[in-house]
Every structure is written in C-alpha cells, then in structure tokens.
Design an enzyme around this catalytic site. Structure first.
Site, PDB file in Angstrom:
ATOM      1  CG  ASP A  79      -2.019   0.854   1.298  1.00 58.99           C
ATOM      2  OD1 ASP A  79      -2.658   1.029   0.247  1.00 58.99           O
ATOM      3  OD2 ASP A  79      -2.325   1.409   2.389  1.00 58.99           O
ATOM      4  CG  HIS A 232      -6.683   4.350  -1.184  1.00 61.56           C
ATOM      5  ND1 HIS A 232      -5.504   4.060  -0.560  1.00 61.56           N
ATOM      6  CD2 HIS A 232      -6.669   3.659  -2.354  1.00 61.56           C
ATOM      7  CE1 HIS A 232      -4.789   3.245  -1.317  1.00 61.56           C
ATOM      8  NE2 HIS A 232      -5.472   2.982  -2.416  1.00 61.56           N
ATOM      9  CG  ASN A 256      -4.613   1.395   8.482  1.00 60.65           C
ATOM     10  OD1 ASN A 256      -4.655   0.783   9.544  1.00 60.65           O
ATOM     11  ND2 ASN A 256      -3.480   1.812   7.973  1.00 60.65           N
ATOM     12  CB  THR A 257      -8.561   5.011  10.654  1.00 61.55           C
ATOM     13  OG1 THR A 257      -7.728   5.587   9.668  1.00 61.55           O
ATOM     14  CG2 THR A 257      -8.499   5.835  11.919  1.00 61.55           C
TER      15      THR A 257
HETATM   16  P1  13P Z   1      -8.545   4.581   6.393  1.00 63.70           P
HETATM   17  O1  13P Z   1      -7.472   4.719   7.392  1.00 63.70           O
HETATM   18  O2  13P Z   1      -9.386   5.817   6.271  1.00 63.70           O
HETATM   19  O3  13P Z   1      -9.375   3.364   6.619  1.00 63.70           O
HETATM   20  O4  13P Z   1      -7.850   4.405   4.965  1.00 63.70           O
HETATM   21  C1  13P Z   1      -7.011   3.302   4.760  1.00 63.70           C
HETATM   22  C2  13P Z   1      -6.402   3.302   3.412  1.00 63.70           C
HETATM   23  O5  13P Z   1      -6.897   3.885   2.482  1.00 63.70           O
HETATM   24  C3  13P Z   1      -5.141   2.555   3.229  1.00 63.70           C
HETATM   25  O6  13P Z   1      -4.636   2.684   1.960  1.00 63.70           O
END
Ligand code: 13P
Length: 307
Positions: A79, A232, A256-257
């Site tokens: 990523d 994303h 991710n977050t």
């Molecule tokens: P978030 O942290 O908003 O979920 O985004 C994750 C992401 O796009 C990783 O490439």
C-alpha cells in the site's frame, strides 16, 4: 486465484473486496479468521511504515501460512509505495499486489514512475496487480480533530484518469472523490468539510458535514476508465456511500483507521482494568474487537460466501 480474477468476479457480482491494513500478528489473525469463517476473499495491506515494522519477507511468509491454513487466496498489497525503489523492494520480497502512489507528484512524474513500476512488475510476473493513484486522497490513518478541507484540484479528473490508465498500463486505480484517510473525533463518527468544493465557508470549530462522496464523479470515471477502481480511506465513510460506490464500480475498499481504533481502544481499556502479564491472555480481547470491525466491513462490502 489471481487478483484480477477476484476483482472481475467482484465487479460482475456487485460486491467489493476489503483491503485491511496490518502491522502485526494479532491483526493478521483477526482478519484471516473472520475471512475464513465468512468465506470472504481478502487483501492484507501494508503501508511503507507498516511493512518496515513487520518485515517485508515476514509478512509475505506469514500470509502464505494463513493461505495454506484457511484455503483462501490471500493477496498482500504494498500500500502507498511512494517511490519506484519501495515498490520494487516489495515485489522482490514476494508481495502479490503493488500500489504505487505518485499522487503527490506532478501528473507527468506520477505517470513516468507508475509506468516504470508496471513495466518492472509485469516483466517479472504479469499476474501481480499494479494499482496506481490519481487525484489526492488527503489525511492519514488516524483520528483527526480538525477539519480537512478538500479542494477541487484534489479530485480525480475522469478524462485524465482515462489517459493515465491507458498510458501507464495499471490494472487498478485509486481515486479521489470526497474520500479522506482517517476518521474524525473520538467517537470516530465521520465529519469532514468539503469546503471549497461546494463553495461553502469552512466552519472553524464545526459542526462539520458528514463525509460525502461525489458519486456522479465516480460514475463518470467508471464510464471512461478501463481499470478496476479502488476506494481509499474507507474508514468513516457512511454505509450508504460505500454501497453506492460499489454499485458504481468500486471493487476494493481500503480500511485501516477503524481497525487501529478498535485495537488500541480495547488494549487500553484492558490494561487499565487488568494486571495481566501473559501476552497471549491479553490479545484475545483485542483480536475480538478487530474481528468485529472486519466482519462488519465484509458484510457491508458484500464479499461473504464469495470463495
Ligand atoms: P482509512 O485509514 O481511512 O481506513 O484508509 C485506509 C487506506 O486507504 C489505506 O490505503
């Protein structure tokens, strides 16, 4: 099964695959166990920082073990590789998906490096997917306490996207249409101002508007672009916008977050209440919390029972 086939199936079936970002074994365990139980395809993602921490060879080896154990195809995606060198290093270490993010470079420079990444990867293994990025997805994967202002120039231009895909040869493209990385506020409810985009004043202390995606722009990109499209910044986007996006051609949503928040909040709460010193007795609560988020997302993306 290779990722282009997984994406093609998702596009035809009207669902999307989650890319879940990780940097340690507990997160990987949580994601793989949910995917196995729900029979969902999955992608593990690591940013440059995340893969530096867990180790590039380590994560590709760990994913292989989970693949054998679950019987699921597990893609490991590099990523936001910010240079040709970091993309190449990830490929050489065994990554099965490469994301080169040149969105902070001028268009021509972004195109030039993306093309170089595509040429390198495809000359080694045409089955490994390369994801490009055009348009600026602001923010990072954390909890923001200030508004993020999106500008018209941040958004992906549909005609330019068409040209970029043709000239670079990418398989998939990360696009910007109102999405940001991260979430807003302690409750991680989505709050973002689209500011200039809608010609509105940016309120200094809120209340801010709910993060809103520009679905019309996505439709336009979809019509013109001959590549798989990636959303994303999946954390904090309303379920309605995620569903509309999938309906209109998004095949991968990156999260991710929300995983990080579930992980850290649960760990903090556990350690505040307990004197436990045995690591394997601490992590189950954390793993459970991460699993809940993963399950919720896989159901939202419609990817369950799609193996
Ligand atoms: P978030 O942290 O908003 O979920 O985004 C994750 C992401 O796009 C990783 O490439």
């Amino acid at each position: 099964m290779i990722l282009t086939e997984i994406f093609k199936k998702a596009l035809d079936g009207g669902y999307a695959i989650g890319q879940f970002n990780v940097s340690n074994l507990e997160q990987i365990r949580a994601i793989c166990e949910v995917a196995k139980a729900l029979q969902s395809p999955l992608i593990l993602g690591t940013s440059e920082g995340e893969r530096k921490f867990i180790g590039l060879k380590q994560i590709t080896a760990i994913a292989k073990v989970w693949q054998e154990e679950t019987g699921l195809p597990i893609i490991v995606n590099a990523d936001h590789s910010r240079s040709f060198e970091t993309a190449k290093t990830a490929y050489d270490a065994g990554y099965t998906g490469i994301h080169f993010d040149g969105s902070e470079f001028p268009y021509e420079e972004n195109l030039k490096i993306t093309k170089r990444v595509v040429e390198y990867v495809k000359s080694k293994n045409p089955d490994v997917i390369v994801e490009g990025e055009l348009g600026r997805v602001r923010g990072s994967s954390e909890v923001h306490n200030e508004a993020i202002v999106l500008r018209e120039s941040d958004f992906t231009d549909p005609d330019l996207a068409m040209q970029f895909i043709k000239e670079s040869g990418v398989d998939s493209l990360a696009i910007s249409y109102g999405n940001i990385h991260g979430v807003f506020g302690v409750s991680h409810s989505p709050r973002v101002t689209l500011g200039e985009l809608h010609g509105e004043e940016v309120p200094k202390d809120g209340p801010w508007k709910t993060e809103k995606l520009d679905i019309e722009r996505l439709k336009d990109i979809r019509e013109k672009a001959g590549a798989f499209l990636v959303l994303h910044g999946g954390s904090g986007i309303s379920a309605i916008d995620v569903k509309e996006s999938i309906k209109n051609g998004i095949v991968k949503v990156n999260i991710n977050t929300e995983l990080r928040v579930a992980y850290v909040n649960t760990l903090r709460e556990f350690l505040n209440k307990s004197e436990e010193t045995t690591p394997y007795k601490i992590w189950p609560a954390v793993i459970e919390a991460v699993k809940k988020v993963v399950e919720e997302k896989m159901r939202l993306f419609g990817s369950i029972n799609k193996i």
